[in-house]
Scaffold this active site. Structure first.
Site, PDB file in Angstrom:
ATOM      1  N   HIS A  75      78.085  26.245  71.025  1.00 11.28           N
ATOM      2  CA  HIS A  75      78.676  26.190  69.678  1.00 11.28           C
ATOM      3  C   HIS A  75      79.071  24.761  69.313  1.00 11.28           C
ATOM      4  O   HIS A  75      79.982  24.539  68.524  1.00 11.28           O
ATOM      5  CB  HIS A  75      79.887  27.115  69.560  1.00 11.28           C
ATOM      6  CG  HIS A  75      79.608  28.521  69.981  1.00 11.28           C
ATOM      7  ND1 HIS A  75      78.999  29.436  69.167  1.00 11.28           N
ATOM      8  CD2 HIS A  75      79.829  29.154  71.168  1.00 11.28           C
ATOM      9  CE1 HIS A  75      78.866  30.584  69.812  1.00 11.28           C
ATOM     10  NE2 HIS A  75      79.353  30.437  71.031  1.00 11.28           N
ATOM     11  N   SER A  77      63.608   1.500  59.247  1.00 11.91           N
ATOM     12  CA  SER A  77      64.108   1.667  57.889  1.00 11.91           C
ATOM     13  C   SER A  77      63.720   0.443  57.083  1.00 11.91           C
ATOM     14  O   SER A  77      63.758  -0.683  57.585  1.00 11.91           O
ATOM     15  CB  SER A  77      65.634   1.830  57.891  1.00 11.91           C
ATOM     16  OG  SER A  77      66.174   1.679  56.599  1.00 11.91           O
TER      17      SER A  77
END
Length: 481
Positions: free
Chosen positions: A189, A314
């Site tokens: 989780h 990028s």
């Protein structure tokens, strides 16, 4: 200038354009020319069987009035598909432009080649106008198509897709072995949980993928050759004394290398295709899960990437090293699954004895497997560009001592069951100390000392660290193969 006016033609899909180098091996098996070449192989092998017979009929001609082909004639016929190149593709296309029927165009192409036989084999060759009647004898187009597609898919899987898939499994297996003892903080989780080892987590994927690999390697590829509605009606009308069931079984099993399907309509029912594509789709989804997991490990710092020299991450942020291989693989696995799922759902249905939906659907098999192959290519490249960041891994373990709450409370339960006093409500006691709190080694040891453990149990629990509390994770790697 219109892009459609440029030659050679510009590819519409990225599989044949931007990513052609990764998917090109499938062209040999799943392109339109590859299918037509395989149709020619089926047609000429059917001719050879009808003329030369087989062991089950004493190697006598199946069709009366046809003499057995000589070795030279057999070699000539078998060379027709083997020599099917650019010129042949153009000639076949010219026939199809007139017939509007690809299999009939194959038949006419073979007729064209038979016209050349006398010049090469002599005027007395049996390969003449008369023998053209044997081309496509008693066949419906689907007799040729189902066998050709099955052989194309079988070869594509065995020669291209499965080796690429096995390369992923082998790479993961090697890394699972290499990192079998490397402790790793688990997250369930998204929160710190019982530690494992990196090797064991990779071995989970090896085990899952090997199960799918076993299914793929055991896959049956079915075929039929039984006429317009699967009854051998035309066969018996022409040659009533022939055991056409035996001929059909011999041809499909021994000449085509497929599993014989005795019960069909006009089409082979395609159930084997649905099974195969479902399995490949399942394997895709497991690898998609792997891509997501690795992407998150990279984001977390557990895996470091090796920058590609000269590459740009990028256009505005020069520092970026993005996990683009895994992102590319994710997307292409998804596209592949969507196509494979459509194939699986669509191909198992046909209106009564035949409709044409399967024909146009099956033209997308190459795309479905092509996107998967592209994803495999990117996934393997991505896996080869990462390595564990042991500094980050150790820091995560050192700052999460609360994960030792599990062994402590479980040991307290065991002690209570043995009758040791003061061990009641172990879960609640550990929860009060550790849930939502930052604790360290000293806190854990202090808590152990405050309990009424026997000396042996107390020493065993104190010996645990987050890095050593991995159970038998290392041994479990052995079950991956």
């Amino acid at each position: 200038m219109n892009l459609t006016d440029i030659t050679p033609a510009i590819a519409l899909t990225p599989l044949d354009g931007r990513y052609h180098s990764a998917t090109a091996p499938l062209v040999e098996y799943l392109s339109e020319p590859a299918l037509n070449r395989e149709r020619m192989r089926v047609e000429v092998e059917w001719m050879i069987l009808l003329a030369n017979g087989f062991e089950g009929n004493g190697n006598q001609p199946v069709v009366e009035g046809v003499k057995p082909f000589s070795e030279a004639e057999i070699a000539f016929l078998r060379a027709i598909p083997e020599n099917f190149g650019a010129e042949g593709i153009a000639r076949h296309a010219a026939h199809e432009a007139v017939t509007h029927h690809d299999v009939k165009a194959v038949e006419y192409y073979i007729d064209d080649q038979i016209d050349l036989a006398a010049a090469r084999l002599g005027a007395d060759t049996q390969l003449n106008d008369r023998i053209k009647t044997l081309v496509h004898f008693a066949c419906t187009s689907e007799d040729i198509n189902n066998l050709s597609i099955a052989r194309c898919v079988k070869n594509a899987m065995e020669q291209v897709w499965t080796p690429a898939f096995e390369a992923i499994v082998d790479h993961l297996a090697g890394k699972a072995e290499e990192y079998r003892d490397m402790p790793l903080l688990s997250l369930t989780h998204g929160q710190p949980a019982t530690p494992t080892t990196l090797g064991k987590e990779l071995a989970v994927y090896v085990y899952r993928l090997n199960r799918q690999l076993k299914h793929i390697k055991g896959q049956e590829y079915l075929g039929k050759i039984n006429g317009a509605t699967g009854t051998f009606g035309a066969h018996l009308a022409a040659c009533p004394d022939v055991d056409w069931i035996a001929v059909s079984r011999e041809f499909v099993q021994n000449r085509m290398g497929l599993t014989w399907n005795p019960l069909t309509t006009q089409i082979e029912s395609h159930d084997w295709q649905a099974e195969l594509y479902s399995t490949v789709s399942h394997a895709n989804r497991i690898m998609h899960n792997l891509c997501v997991d690795v992407w998150m490990y990279i984001s977390r710092g557990v895996f470091a990437q090796v920058p590609v020299k000269g590459a740009t991450g990028s256009s505005t942020m020069p520092h970026k090293v993005n996990p683009i291989r895994f992102e590319n693989a994710e997307a292409n696995f998804e596209i592949s699954c969507s196509l494979l799922d459509t194939l699986s759902a669509t191909l198992v249905e046909s209106r009564w004895q035949r409709d044409l939906t399967d024909s146009t659907t099956q033209r997308n098999i190459g795309s479905a497997l092509g996107y998967s192959l592209l994803a495999l290519h990117n996934l393997l490249g991505g896996l080869g560009s990462i390595h564990p960041n042991q500094h980050v891994i150790q820091h995560e373990l050192d700052t999460n001592w609360e994960v030792l709450g599990e062994p402590i409370q479980t040991a307290m339960r065991a002690c209570e069951l043995r009758g040791l006093p003061g061990m009641d409500k172990p879960y609640e006691k550990v929860k009060e100390l550790m849930r939502g709190h930052e604790i360290g080694q000293a806190d854990v040891e202090r808590f152990i000392d405050q309990q009424a453990f026997d000396p042996e149990t107390a020493d065993r629990l104190k010996a645990f660290t987050p890095a050593s509390y991995t159970g038998v994770a290392s041994k479990l790697v052995d079950f991956a193969r």
